[in-house]
Enzyme design. Structure first.
Site, short mmCIF file in Angstrom:
data_model
loop_
_atom_site.label_atom_id
_atom_site.label_comp_id
_atom_site.label_asym_id
_atom_site.label_seq_id
_atom_site.Cartn_x
_atom_site.Cartn_y
_atom_site.Cartn_z
N PRO A 1 0.82 -1.20 0.00
CG PRO A 1 -0.07 -1.14 2.12
CD PRO A 1 1.07 -1.66 1.36
CD GLU A 2 2.45 3.56 -4.34
OE1 GLU A 2 2.57 4.77 -4.56
OE2 GLU A 2 2.54 2.72 -5.25
CG HIS B 1 1.70 -16.21 5.37
ND1 HIS B 1 3.02 -16.43 5.70
CD2 HIS B 1 1.49 -16.91 4.24
CE1 HIS B 1 3.58 -17.23 4.80
NE2 HIS B 1 2.66 -17.55 3.91
NE ARG C 1 7.12 -9.84 -1.42
CZ ARG C 1 7.38 -8.98 -2.40
NH1 ARG C 1 6.40 -8.35 -3.01
NH2 ARG C 1 8.61 -8.75 -2.76
#
Length: 269
Positions: free
Chosen positions: A2-3, A90, A109
């Site tokens: 996300p930005e 995760h 990740r």
DNA sequence: CCTAGACCCTGTACGC
DNA sequence: TGCGTACAGGGTCTAG
């Protein structure tokens, strides 16, 4: 992942759902993240959430005593789930709330982080951030002055958070398209008018994305799992070989600083 | 100080 | 179906 626009959307939802609520406790299921999860987070007991804000791509959750500073990295997601929702490998952290819901952090990740601070404004990694692009501090004067002493390309410059906070790969590409500036030009070659156009374009692109719920590619979703709509409005990002929405020429892709970079050679100079 | 490059990690998409 | 390769929204650290 996300930005700024995506984090802003998440922040607003979190604010709506959780400010004033109490975290009964935090359950860390998987401490394998970019940095070890701060020990204070393990020890949260009955702490009220006073406010939730965004700075750059960081979420800052202020509690009775101290603040949690969350970064979602590339693949981090926050979801509201029920107490009986099963979990997966995760899923890293659960904040168990007093309204019978859980705020669950998932990050395949592991580039995200959950850090703790008694005074977020004094954290080195917060202090060194440049101005928020949607604040008045991000002016043409400011940017023009900063660019005079930099030898960076335009796109690497925009993606460096010490010059301006929160712009990542998608919005650097999209802002430069709107501004009509090629991403690999040296930032020093931008004149005043181009700098002005760049500032305006960044503001328009970010604001438009925020209003459309952000960009969902693979991972990004809102707290309720819904996707953002800005993906449909992308002009260059991910559109290699497709025709430019303005002139019809094919969109090109190059690698700049190990990042995919998209542009129209006709519309950007 | 500045800049470029490597690196962290897993999942997905695609070509053969 | 299976395997190998390329690629992904980010930040940090090191070397020159």
């Amino acid at each position: 992942m996300p930005e700024l626009p995506e984090v802003e959307n998440i922040c607003r939802s979190l604010e709506k759902y959780f400010v004033g609520k109490t975290i009964i406790f935090a359950k860390v299921r998987n401490n394998n993240l970019k940095f070890p999860i701060s020990k204070e987070i393990f020890n949260i007991r009955n702490q009220k959430i006073l406010s939730i804000n965004r700075r750059s791509k960081y979420l800052i959750m202020k509690l009775n005593q101290g603040s949690i500073i969350i970064h979602l990295g590339m693949s981090g997601t926050l979801r509201i789930v029920s107490l009986k929702t099963s979990y997966y490998k995760h899923d890293h952290i659960d904040l168990v709330m007093n309204n019978k819901t859980i705020l669950r952090y998932t990050d395949p990740r592991k580039f995200g982080s959950w850090r703790w601070s008694d005074n977020p404004d004094m954290c080195e990694y917060i202090k060194k951030l440049g101005p928020e692009p949607l604040s008045t501090n991000f002016s043409v004067d400011y940017l023009f002055q900063k660019t005079r002493s930099s030898n960076l390309g335009v796109k690497p410059f925009l993606m460096n958070t010490k010059f301006v906070a929160g712009i990542g790969n998608i919005y650097a590409n999209e802002s430069l398209f709107l501004a009509g500036i090629l991403p690999f030009r040296k930032i020093l070659t931008l004149n005043w008018t181009e700098t002005q156009k760049l500032v305006e374009s960044i503001v328009i692109v970010l604001q438009c994305s925020i209003n459309n719920g952000g960009t969902s590619l693979q991972d990004f979703c809102h707290l309720d799992g819904k996707k953002g709509n800005f993906s449909k409005l992308l002009n260059v990002y991910g559109r290699t070989g497709k025709s430019c929405n303005q002139c019809g020429r094919f969109i090109e892709r190059i690698i700049l600083q190990q990042r995919s970079t998209f542009f129209c050679r006709n519309c950007q100079i």
